[in-house]
Design a protein around this motif. Structure first.
Motif, short mmCIF file in Angstrom:
data_model
loop_
_atom_site.label_atom_id
_atom_site.label_comp_id
_atom_site.label_asym_id
_atom_site.label_seq_id
_atom_site.Cartn_x
_atom_site.Cartn_y
_atom_site.Cartn_z
N SER A 43 0.73 -1.44 -0.20
CA SER A 43 0.06 0.06 -0.31
C SER A 43 0.87 1.49 0.40
N VAL A 44 -0.03 2.90 -0.34
CA VAL A 44 0.85 3.43 -0.35
C VAL A 44 1.46 3.98 0.88
N GLY A 45 0.56 3.68 2.31
CA GLY A 45 1.34 3.64 3.42
C GLY A 45 2.19 2.67 3.37
N ALA A 46 2.59 1.44 3.47
CA ALA A 46 3.58 0.53 3.84
C ALA A 46 4.39 1.54 3.14
N LEU A 47 4.85 1.91 1.86
CA LEU A 47 6.19 2.13 1.05
C LEU A 47 6.57 3.45 1.82
N GLU A 48 5.22 4.60 2.02
CA GLU A 48 5.53 5.77 3.14
C GLU A 48 7.23 5.73 4.06
N SER A 49 6.20 4.30 5.23
CA SER A 49 6.69 3.40 6.24
C SER A 49 8.67 2.60 6.01
N LEU A 50 8.49 2.79 4.63
CA LEU A 50 9.97 2.10 4.37
C LEU A 50 10.32 3.27 4.23
N ARG A 51 9.75 4.03 3.77
CA ARG A 51 10.77 5.82 3.73
C ARG A 51 11.01 6.37 4.84
N MET A 52 10.25 6.35 5.58
CA MET A 52 10.48 6.30 7.14
C MET A 52 11.82 6.05 7.55
N LEU A 53 11.80 5.08 7.21
CA LEU A 53 12.88 3.85 7.56
C LEU A 53 14.70 3.71 6.77
N SER A 54 14.26 4.69 5.24
CA SER A 54 15.50 4.75 4.86
C SER A 54 16.65 6.24 5.50
N ASN A 55 15.16 7.04 6.72
CA ASN A 55 15.87 8.03 7.17
C ASN A 55 17.29 7.90 8.09
N ILE A 56 16.97 6.45 8.62
CA ILE A 56 18.24 5.90 9.87
C ILE A 56 19.67 6.18 9.67
N ASN A 57 20.33 7.20 9.21
CA ASN A 57 21.95 7.19 9.68
C ASN A 57 22.38 7.32 10.24
N ALA A 58 23.98 6.88 10.14
CA ALA A 58 25.23 6.84 10.50
C ALA A 58 25.89 8.13 10.22
N ASP A 59 26.52 9.62 10.32
CA ASP A 59 26.25 10.38 9.94
C ASP A 59 26.47 10.22 8.60
N LYS A 60 27.20 10.66 7.48
CA LYS A 60 26.34 10.59 5.82
C LYS A 60 26.22 8.81 5.75
N ASP A 61 26.35 8.11 5.87
CA ASP A 61 25.98 6.56 5.89
C ASP A 61 24.30 6.46 5.79
N GLN A 62 24.11 5.78 4.69
CA GLN A 62 22.95 5.06 4.89
C GLN A 62 22.96 3.54 5.15
N LEU A 63 21.99 3.78 6.87
CA LEU A 63 21.99 2.24 7.34
C LEU A 63 21.36 0.72 6.46
N LEU A 64 20.25 1.36 5.60
CA LEU A 64 19.63 0.34 5.43
C LEU A 64 19.12 0.61 2.96
N GLN A 65 19.37 -0.68 2.77
CA GLN A 65 19.41 -0.20 1.32
C GLN A 65 17.97 -1.09 0.49
N VAL A 66 17.28 -0.90 0.01
CA VAL A 66 15.97 -1.07 0.28
C VAL A 66 16.27 -1.69 -1.44
#
Length: 273
Positions: free
Chosen positions: A135-158
């Motif tokens: 659903s649109v909501g599920a994809l939006e939740s994925l986008r929010m998870l992608s905001n979890i970063n450490a310094d300049k590094d992406q912690l989760l790739q999807v």
């Protein structure tokens, strides 16, 4: 059934995804290169689309067999519109406990998992198959998870893998922010007629036979009827070999393929009568 008769060590046209039989046509090669590029360059989101039966899952299976040891991979494949909390499925995919937690606690636990992987020198890669069902909501939740970063590094790739509806879904106005996060995307079309011939020869070769088995006319007909979709090619080739074995035919020609098509149309359960 027909393996020894045709000099094969296994069935060449199973419809089960098998990376050993993966055919790297031009578009499949490009799609795989794009996936590798996305992973190596830490792309937040990569999207691979294609029609049903075009080999997307087989491509992903091959990717899974080729990934480096410093990647921790989670695979979600039971997607559907009614998923209440996608994060539960994501934590299950990564082998993390998730039951009995509040949504906030789950998010915190998953964030700590990603940070732990990063601290250990590993990267987390989430692959979502049949992603067009989200659903649109599920994809939006994925986008929010992608905001979890450490310094300049992406912690989760999807990596999202799905049918053409996924492409349509990502074009919705309410997913504009999500679409902006997609760094790598590729659409896999069906095989062209010349590629169908190479595809059939390739699968026969992997199964142990290098001599031609299908006539040029038979291959052209198979390409036309199946519209170049690998799964449909597999089904028609497999049935043709069963017919050939029953008739003790060494070369499968156009007439035999036409017999298969005629019988499927007349007697097949799913035929258009």
């Amino acid at each position: 059934m027909y393996e020894s008769f045709y000099g094969l060590v296994e069935k060449p046209f199973s419809i089960q995804p098998d990376p050993d039989f993966l055919f790297f046509g031009r578009r499949h090669s490009l799609a795989y290169t794009m996936l590798e590029y996305g992973i190596q360059n830490r792309a937040g989101f990569s999207v691979i689309c294609g029609d049903i039966g075009c080999g997307k899952t087989t491509l992903i299976r091959h990717l899974l067999n080729s990934l480096a040891d410093d990647l921790t991979v989670g695979l979600v494949y039971n997607t559907h519109q009614d998923i209440a909390d996608l994060l539960e499925w994501i934590m299950l995919a990564f082998g993390q406990p998730y039951e009995g937690m509040s949504p906030v606690a789950r998010y915190d636990a998953f964030q700590r998992f990603l940070i732990g992987e990063y601290s250990a020198g590993r990267r987390a890669v989430l692959i979502v198959d049949e992603a067009q069902n989200l659903s649109v909501g599920a994809l939006e939740s994925l986008r929010m998870l992608s905001n979890i970063n450490a310094d300049k590094d992406q912690l989760l790739q999807v990596i999202l893998v799905g049918q053409p509806q996924l492409r349509d879904l990502l074009r919705k106005p309410e997913l504009h922010q999500f679409a902006q996060r997609v760094a790598v995307d590729f659409f896999i079309p069906p095989l062209g007629e010349a590629e169908v011939d190479k595809y059939i020869r390739h699968r026969l070769g992997v199964a142990g036979r290098h001599a031609p088995l299908f006539s040029e006319e038979a291959v052209a007909r198979i390409a036309s009827v199946t519209k170049g979709i690998p799964r449909s090619i597999n089904i028609l080739c497999d049935l043709s070999m069963v017919y050939g074995f029953a008739s003790e035919v060494q070369l499968i020609d156009l007439a035999l393929v036409e017999d298969v098509l005629s019988d499927r149309q007349e007697f097949g359960v799913l035929a258009d009568h």
